[in-house]
Design an enzyme around this catalytic site. Structure first.
Site, PDB file in Angstrom:
ATOM      1  N   LEU A  39       0.799  -1.211   0.000  1.00 13.24           N
ATOM      2  CA  LEU A  39       0.000   0.000   0.000  1.00 13.24           C
ATOM      3  C   LEU A  39       0.836   1.267   0.000  1.00 13.24           C
ATOM      4  O   LEU A  39       0.385   2.322  -0.424  1.00 13.24           O
ATOM      5  CB  LEU A  39      -0.933   0.011   1.222  1.00 13.24           C
ATOM      6  CG  LEU A  39      -1.930  -1.153   1.284  1.00 13.24           C
ATOM      7  CD1 LEU A  39      -2.669  -1.144   2.608  1.00 13.24           C
ATOM      8  CD2 LEU A  39      -2.910  -1.078   0.125  1.00 13.24           C
ATOM      9  N   GLY A  42       7.904   4.019   2.493  1.00 11.24           N
ATOM     10  CA  GLY A  42       8.618   5.208   2.912  1.00 11.24           C
ATOM     11  C   GLY A  42      10.096   4.909   3.079  1.00 11.24           C
ATOM     12  O   GLY A  42      10.575   3.840   2.699  1.00 11.24           O
ATOM     13  N   ALA A  45      10.039   2.336   6.270  1.00  4.32           N
ATOM     14  CA  ALA A  45       9.048   1.279   6.428  1.00  4.32           C
ATOM     15  C   ALA A  45       8.205   1.110   5.176  1.00  4.32           C
ATOM     16  O   ALA A  45       8.071   2.036   4.369  1.00  4.32           O
ATOM     17  CB  ALA A  45       8.148   1.580   7.621  1.00  4.32           C
ATOM     18  N   VAL A  47       4.277  -0.605   3.936  1.00  4.06           N
ATOM     19  CA  VAL A  47       2.969  -0.964   4.475  1.00  4.06           C
ATOM     20  C   VAL A  47       2.265  -1.905   3.508  1.00  4.06           C
ATOM     21  O   VAL A  47       2.248  -1.672   2.292  1.00  4.06           O
ATOM     22  CB  VAL A  47       2.105   0.290   4.716  1.00  4.06           C
ATOM     23  CG1 VAL A  47       0.764  -0.093   5.336  1.00  4.06           C
ATOM     24  CG2 VAL A  47       2.829   1.263   5.629  1.00  4.06           C
ATOM     25  N   ASP A 166       3.458  15.480  11.995  1.00  2.00           N
ATOM     26  CA  ASP A 166       3.509  15.195  10.559  1.00  2.00           C
ATOM     27  C   ASP A 166       2.097  15.067   9.992  1.00  2.00           C
ATOM     28  O   ASP A 166       1.792  14.156   9.227  1.00  2.00           O
ATOM     29  CB  ASP A 166       4.298  13.914  10.281  1.00  2.00           C
ATOM     30  CG  ASP A 166       4.715  13.809   8.803  1.00  2.00           C
ATOM     31  OD1 ASP A 166       4.746  14.852   8.112  1.00  2.00           O
ATOM     32  OD2 ASP A 166       4.995  12.686   8.339  1.00  2.00           O
TER      33      ASP A 166
END
Length: 427
Positions: A39, A42, A45, A47, A166
């Site tokens: 999905l 970054g 990480a 997802v 953020d």
């Protein structure tokens, strides 16, 4: 599905596979989960959307190896999420685990609630849908819904002493199951007064004091005063202004005009759009956004005071496009029923039975309603037992024909349906 994680979803994301060609699997608490899609990705990480053999779905946020800062990021986000669990407008953390890949690499993972569309996607898709119209931006209904949900989350977060740090459109996601927006991605969050990250917030949503702090940190200058919860209100003000205007404001907030007089720029944006909305709600929203975009953080409104704005006391109706984009357990089917069918009791009862039988092919139907009078006259409202059933029904019913009629299937707000409130939807 949209991600619960750090990056935009990949268009047309496919199920992830190992180099061998086999599907990626996670063993989570003794159960095997299959990765259905990546999905987002970054710096630290990735997802994934995952599914278990029992058809349960969730999101896994997998952090990179320690050399990329992933181990620190994992512990940081885990500790924040564990400390703030339980609020309806904050993503749910189900648990943590270590993934051992076939290559002998171990990674730390968070098992999270799977959410749906992000505000970033809503901005993009709504702009595309309404590009042929003079008016752009979202309805006041959606702006109000998002603003209230995010402010509720921030009020809780700030009471607990945390700064999100953020806030941006991709970190606000819709929950089909809970019918609200939720905050995700707490990788830059910190306890006020104990800031442990030098660089916070994303360009375009960064408060002036965060911009200054980031610049000084880059130059190696240490500041005694750190950023406060006020930076989150600035970010939300920009997000709401983008939702209302339908325009990304990154270049605007960098301009000399904004620097000289941001209030005048906000007035100009509202002045160019106000003809589409009643004046009083527009003024309330404008004043709410202005109170979030005060340059002096000490004079900026708080989340708690923002929730007292008269803007939140006004009822609004959604755009039809928004009801297509925001999943719900309730479907609304259009273009199916003739007026003549509504006034013949036998025909009406037959239609009710036929529609229920048809809709039960896609999931468990809790209730079905076909109003005989306006509002909602001739529309079919179907409440499913879960949003996943409703999403599958919407996918399979849209574009089908019944008696030569093309079906239009949108979602419908669950709370409004249960209260018997049938919107005269804005077109």
């Amino acid at each position: 599905m949209a991600q619960c994680g750090p990056a935009e979803p990949s268009p047309g994301a496919n199920a992830a596979v190992e180099p061998s060609g086999k599907p990626v699997l996670f063993e989570i608490f003794g159960e095997i989960w299959t990765v259905q899609a990546r999905l987002g990705q970054g710096v630290s990480a990735s997802v994934y959307q995952v599914s278990s053999g029992r058809a349960s779905t969730a999101a896994v946020k997998e952090f990179q190896a320690e050399s990329h800062g992933g181990d620190y990021g994992f512990h940081k986000e885990r500790s924040v999420l564990e400390d703030i669990q339980g609020h309806k407008n904050i993503v749910t953390l189900y648990g943590v685990f270590t993934h051992h890949s076939g290559l002998g690499v171990s990674t730390r993972c968070l098992l999270l609630e799977l959410l749906d569309v992000s505000v970033s996607e809503l901005l993009l898709r709504a702009g595309t849908t309404r590009c042929h119209r003079q008016q752009q931006g979202h309805s006041m209904w959606l702006v109000q819904h998002c603003a209230r949900d995010v402010l509720e989350a921030l009020a809780f977060l700030h009471r607990e002493g945390y700064v999100h740090a953020d806030l941006k459109p991709r970190n606000i996601l819709w929950s089909a199951d809970d019918q609200c927006f939720k905050l995700i991605d707490f990788g830059l969050s910190f306890k006020q007064g104990n800031q442990d990250v030098k660089y916070i917030q994303t360009d375009g949503y960064r408060a002036p004091e965060a911009e200054l702090q980031n610049s000084l940190a880059q130059a190696g200058v240490e500041l005694e005063i750190h950023c406060t919860v006020a930076v989150d209100l600035w970010s939300l003000g920009i997000i709401l202004l983008e939702m209302y205007s339908g325009t990304k404001l990154k270049d605007t907030v960098r301009s000399h005009e904004w620097e000289d007089n941001s209030a005048a720029v906000i007035d100009k944006i509202f002045g160019s759009k106000s003809e589409a909305h009643p004046a009083i709600p527009v003024y309330h929203l404008r004043d709410l956004i202005k109170s979030m975009l005060v340059k002096n953080p000490q004079q900026r409104c708080t989340a708690a005071t923002a929730l007292l704005s008269p803007f939140f006391s006004i009822p609004f109706a959604p755009h039809i496009e928004e009801l297509v984009l925001l999943p719900s357990p309730v479907l609304r089917l259009l273009n199916l029923i003739d007026d003549s069918h509504l006034h013949n009791e036998d025909e009406y009862e037959d239609i009710l039975e036929d529609m229920k039988e048809e809709c039960q092919k896609y999931g468990t139907v809790v209730s079905l309603l076909i109003p005989k009078e306006n509002p909602g006259k001739g529309q079919v409202f179907v409440e499913y037992s879960s949003s996943s059933d409703a999403k599958e029904a919407q996918r399979l019913l849209t574009g089908r024909t019944f008696d030569g009629r093309f079906v239009v299937a949108t979602f419908y707000p669950l709370r409004a349906y249960r209260r018997g409130y049938l919107y005269q939807t804005l077109q």
